[in-house]
Design an enzyme around this catalytic site. Sequence first.
Site, PDB file in Angstrom:
ATOM      1  N   ASP A  10       0.865  -1.181   0.000  1.00 24.79           N
ATOM      2  CA  ASP A  10       0.000   0.000   0.000  1.00 24.79           C
ATOM      3  C   ASP A  10       0.905   1.235   0.000  1.00 24.79           C
ATOM      4  OD1 ASP A  10      -1.587   2.169   0.719  1.00 24.79           O
ATOM      5  OD2 ASP A  10      -2.766   1.020   2.159  1.00 24.79           O
ATOM      6  N   ASN A  24      -6.439  13.385 -10.279  1.00 19.09           N
ATOM      7  CA  ASN A  24      -7.126  13.891 -11.472  1.00 19.09           C
ATOM      8  C   ASN A  24      -6.893  15.391 -11.520  1.00 19.09           C
ATOM      9  OD1 ASN A  24      -9.414  15.351 -10.150  1.00 19.09           O
ATOM     10  ND2 ASN A  24      -9.826  13.292  -9.398  1.00 19.09           N
ATOM     11  N   VAL A  33      -5.874   5.227  -5.431  1.00 17.95           N
ATOM     12  CA  VAL A  33      -4.718   5.727  -4.678  1.00 17.95           C
ATOM     13  C   VAL A  33      -5.012   7.126  -4.121  1.00 17.95           C
ATOM     14  CG1 VAL A  33      -2.286   6.391  -4.823  1.00 17.95           C
ATOM     15  CG2 VAL A  33      -3.109   4.510  -6.191  1.00 17.95           C
ATOM     16  N   ASP A  34      -5.630   7.948  -4.945  1.00 13.03           N
ATOM     17  CA  ASP A  34      -5.949   9.323  -4.577  1.00 13.03           C
ATOM     18  C   ASP A  34      -6.806   9.361  -3.307  1.00 13.03           C
ATOM     19  OD1 ASP A  34      -6.037  12.053  -4.924  1.00 13.03           O
ATOM     20  OD2 ASP A  34      -7.484  12.018  -6.580  1.00 13.03           O
ATOM     21  N   SER A 124      -2.550   5.437 -13.941  1.00 15.60           N
ATOM     22  CA  SER A 124      -3.551   5.176 -15.008  1.00 15.60           C
ATOM     23  C   SER A 124      -4.030   3.727 -15.094  1.00 15.60           C
ATOM     24  CB  SER A 124      -3.035   5.609 -16.392  1.00 15.60           C
ATOM     25  OG  SER A 124      -3.006   7.015 -16.511  1.00 15.60           O
ATOM     26  N   GLY A 126      -5.732   1.925 -13.030  1.00 13.08           N
ATOM     27  CA  GLY A 126      -6.943   1.596 -12.274  1.00 13.08           C
ATOM     28  C   GLY A 126      -8.161   2.194 -12.945  1.00 13.08           C
ATOM     29  N   VAL A 127      -8.732   3.209 -12.304  1.00 14.23           N
ATOM     30  CA  VAL A 127      -9.929   3.884 -12.820  1.00 14.23           C
ATOM     31  C   VAL A 127      -9.733   4.346 -14.272  1.00 14.23           C
ATOM     32  CG1 VAL A 127     -11.416   5.915 -12.507  1.00 14.23           C
ATOM     33  CG2 VAL A 127     -10.622   4.644 -10.518  1.00 14.23           C
TER      34      VAL A 127
HETATM   35  N1  AR6 Z   1      -1.357   1.670  -2.944  1.00 10.60           N
HETATM   36  C1  AR6 Z   1      -0.790   1.314  -4.125  1.00 10.60           C
HETATM   37  N2  AR6 Z   1      -1.499   1.130  -5.261  1.00 10.60           N
HETATM   38  C2  AR6 Z   1      -2.845   1.293  -5.201  1.00 10.60           C
HETATM   39  C3  AR6 Z   1      -3.516   1.660  -4.002  1.00 10.60           C
HETATM   40  C4  AR6 Z   1      -2.711   1.847  -2.835  1.00 10.60           C
HETATM   41  N3  AR6 Z   1      -3.240   2.206  -1.658  1.00 10.60           N
HETATM   42  N4  AR6 Z   1      -4.857   1.753  -4.286  1.00 10.60           N
HETATM   43  C5  AR6 Z   1      -5.011   1.447  -5.589  1.00 10.60           C
HETATM   44  N5  AR6 Z   1      -3.806   1.158  -6.156  1.00 10.60           N
HETATM   45  P1  AR6 Z   1      -6.093   4.412  -9.579  1.00 10.60           P
HETATM   46  P2  AR6 Z   1      -5.724   5.908 -12.100  1.00 10.60           P
HETATM   47  C6  AR6 Z   1      -3.474   0.786  -7.553  1.00 10.60           C
HETATM   48  O1  AR6 Z   1      -7.506   4.083  -9.946  1.00 10.60           O
HETATM   49  O2  AR6 Z   1      -6.028   4.695 -12.912  1.00 10.60           O
HETATM   50  C7  AR6 Z   1      -8.968   8.454  -8.887  1.00 10.60           C
HETATM   51  O3  AR6 Z   1     -10.337   8.561  -8.637  1.00 10.60           O
HETATM   52  C8  AR6 Z   1      -4.585   0.305  -8.442  1.00 10.60           C
HETATM   53  O4  AR6 Z   1      -4.810  -1.086  -8.223  1.00 10.60           O
HETATM   54  O5  AR6 Z   1      -5.830   4.832  -8.181  1.00 10.60           O
HETATM   55  O6  AR6 Z   1      -4.550   6.772 -12.491  1.00 10.60           O
HETATM   56  C9  AR6 Z   1      -8.327   9.790  -9.244  1.00 10.60           C
HETATM   57  O7  AR6 Z   1      -8.916  10.860  -8.551  1.00 10.60           O
HETATM   58  C10 AR6 Z   1      -4.017   0.596  -9.828  1.00 10.60           C
HETATM   59  O8  AR6 Z   1      -3.115  -0.449 -10.223  1.00 10.60           O
HETATM   60  O9  AR6 Z   1      -5.494   5.587 -10.531  1.00 10.60           O
HETATM   61  C11 AR6 Z   1      -8.564   9.878 -10.713  1.00 10.60           C
HETATM   62  O10 AR6 Z   1      -9.853  10.374 -10.999  1.00 10.60           O
HETATM   63  C12 AR6 Z   1      -3.189   1.851  -9.626  1.00 10.60           C
HETATM   64  O11 AR6 Z   1      -3.017   1.969  -8.207  1.00 10.60           O
HETATM   65  C13 AR6 Z   1      -8.447   8.447 -11.179  1.00 10.60           C
HETATM   66  O12 AR6 Z   1      -8.796   7.652 -10.038  1.00 10.60           O
HETATM   67  C14 AR6 Z   1      -3.834   3.137 -10.152  1.00 10.60           C
HETATM   68  O13 AR6 Z   1      -5.231   3.115  -9.921  1.00 10.60           O
HETATM   69  C15 AR6 Z   1      -7.051   8.091 -11.599  1.00 10.60           C
HETATM   70  O14 AR6 Z   1      -7.036   6.776 -12.119  1.00 10.60           O
END
Ligand code: AR6
Length: 189
Positions: A10, A24, A33-34, A124, A126-127
Amino acid sequence: MTQITLVEGDITEQRVDVIVNAANSSLLGGGGVDGAIHRKGGPEILADCRRLRASHYGKGLPTGRAVATTAGRLPARWVVHTVGPVHLPDEYERRAELLASCYRESLRVAAELGARTVAFPAISAGVYGWPLEDAARIALTAVAEAVAESAGSQGQAEAAGVAEVRFVLFGAEAYGVFERVQRALEQGN
Ligand code: AR6
């Protein structure tokens, strides 16, 4: 020499100088993560983000750019917020370049702060829907290039002074993908 390391975990628990946030462009929080960074870091991070929106980034932080705030209550010194591109196959090349730019710009901001250790999530992936394997290839290539460039210059390049760039992968599957891609890149594939 900058080390590039992979860990499963994490990102909010990492004891590093800089944690990079996959934000974002509003800089005002979200999921993934955010959400975790703002939740565990507390309101000081959001307060800094609001100040940035009120000053330099009235229209938000553009995709591919990076900016620093306090890390609040996290065990880090700063959070560097960057905005990854949404995955869109029709605009692959342009957006892949923006994803690489997130890593370069975040490293540049971290180096300017004097950070020695920097932790990245898979921006990028994830979401924003970027296929993990390709996100890993872009991430590892961009960081390796920035590191190689800073080794060859007099401290002007992106990663100058950074001793460790750590990818923090959420879950065994993501860790496995990064490990496989890193090995393939080392073998020149
Ligand atoms: N530690 C490490 N990695 C993580 C954690 C954590 N605590 N939580 C999730 N991940 P994402 P994006 C992984 O969706 O795709 C937000 O709403 C996750 O499994 O966090 O860049 C922002 O506000 C994935 O592999 O970021 C934006 O609107 C990776 O982190 C949007 O999501 C990225 O997932 C950005 O989307």
